[in-house]
Design a protein around this motif. Sequence first.
Motif, short mmCIF file in Angstrom:
data_model
loop_
_atom_site.label_atom_id
_atom_site.label_comp_id
_atom_site.label_asym_id
_atom_site.label_seq_id
_atom_site.Cartn_x
_atom_site.Cartn_y
_atom_site.Cartn_z
N GLY A 1 0.81 -1.21 0.00
CA GLY A 1 0.00 0.00 0.00
C GLY A 1 0.84 1.26 0.00
O GLY A 1 2.08 1.21 -0.04
N PHE A 2 0.17 2.41 0.03
CA PHE A 2 0.84 3.70 0.06
C PHE A 2 1.44 3.93 1.45
O PHE A 2 0.76 3.79 2.47
N HIS A 3 2.71 4.31 1.46
CA HIS A 3 3.40 4.64 2.70
C HIS A 3 3.84 6.10 2.64
O HIS A 3 4.42 6.54 1.64
N ASP A 4 3.57 6.86 3.70
CA ASP A 4 4.00 8.26 3.71
C ASP A 4 5.52 8.32 3.77
O ASP A 4 6.19 7.39 4.24
N GLN A 5 6.09 9.43 3.31
CA GLN A 5 7.54 9.59 3.25
C GLN A 5 8.08 10.47 4.37
O GLN A 5 9.19 11.01 4.28
N SER A 6 7.29 10.62 5.43
CA SER A 6 7.71 11.35 6.63
C SER A 6 7.96 12.83 6.39
O SER A 6 8.68 13.49 7.13
N VAL A 7 7.35 13.36 5.34
CA VAL A 7 7.43 14.79 5.05
C VAL A 7 6.07 15.23 4.54
O VAL A 7 5.40 14.49 3.80
N PHE A 8 5.62 16.43 4.95
CA PHE A 8 4.24 16.85 4.72
C PHE A 8 4.20 18.35 4.43
O PHE A 8 4.88 19.15 5.08
N TYR A 9 3.39 18.73 3.46
CA TYR A 9 3.07 20.14 3.23
C TYR A 9 1.79 20.43 4.00
O TYR A 9 0.77 19.78 3.77
N ILE A 10 1.83 21.37 4.94
CA ILE A 10 0.70 21.53 5.85
C ILE A 10 0.19 22.97 5.89
O ILE A 10 0.95 23.93 5.79
N ASN A 11 -1.12 23.08 6.01
CA ASN A 11 -1.76 24.34 6.35
C ASN A 11 -1.76 24.41 7.88
O ASN A 11 -2.50 23.70 8.54
#
Length: 251
Positions: A172-182
């Motif tokens: 499945g999809f795994h996050d890459q531990s980096v996020f663009y956030i509001n």
Amino acid sequence: MINLIIIAAGNGKRMGNINIPKVLYPVNGVPNLKRIITNALESEVFDSIDLVIKDSAISSFEKFLDDNKFDIKINLMPINSGLGDGHAILSAYNSYYQPNKNSILVWGDVYVDSAMIFRELSDIGKSFNNNFSSIVIPVSNEKNPYVTILADSAMRIISADFSKLGEVHSEGFHDQSVFYINNEVVYDSLQKMHDVLWKNGQYITTSKELNFLHILHYLKNIKHPANCYITEYPTESFNSIEDLLKLENSV
């Protein structure tokens, strides 16, 4: 340009008996935090860095910054950690600033070997933000992911499943531990989650923590879902010495 938030306040218990914060541990001879900051600078995306750290480790991070003269403003934000990464982020917001702009958020134990993921995420995040997306997450398709991001056909995120909680997926999809956030949306959401989940001095969650990625399910429920995309620049992370040795042998 935007600011970078690096979460480096974890206890690092799975690393065993090391005498420095996990993010300062060398990977192939280079402290992991130095590699993150160096690539952040090379990306030319950021105008400042907020470094969220454990309050008992202030001296270690002050020495690190004295030894490494980075050409960017770096703000140390010591907090009392240990209640989950979501709680760490919320504590930083409450202690240091009321969020009013977008940021890129990254875990301090992610191995970032290129500036390109920051550039890619900044560009894609801005385009999503034109439609007021709350969070944008680069993902990769992996076998037995530690965390599985669940999304619909339009890559709107439904939820996140944690293998450590028994929510196991073979692929499945795994996050890459980096996020663009509001920041405004994230702060408001984490605060409301805290208000509901904090009872009698602890979180009433399976892990007894406020986990950041549980915000994804909350955002979907309030009809303000996060988005994800498949990145061209996947990352690696480590939680133990064994993980670190495997990482060193693979890069």
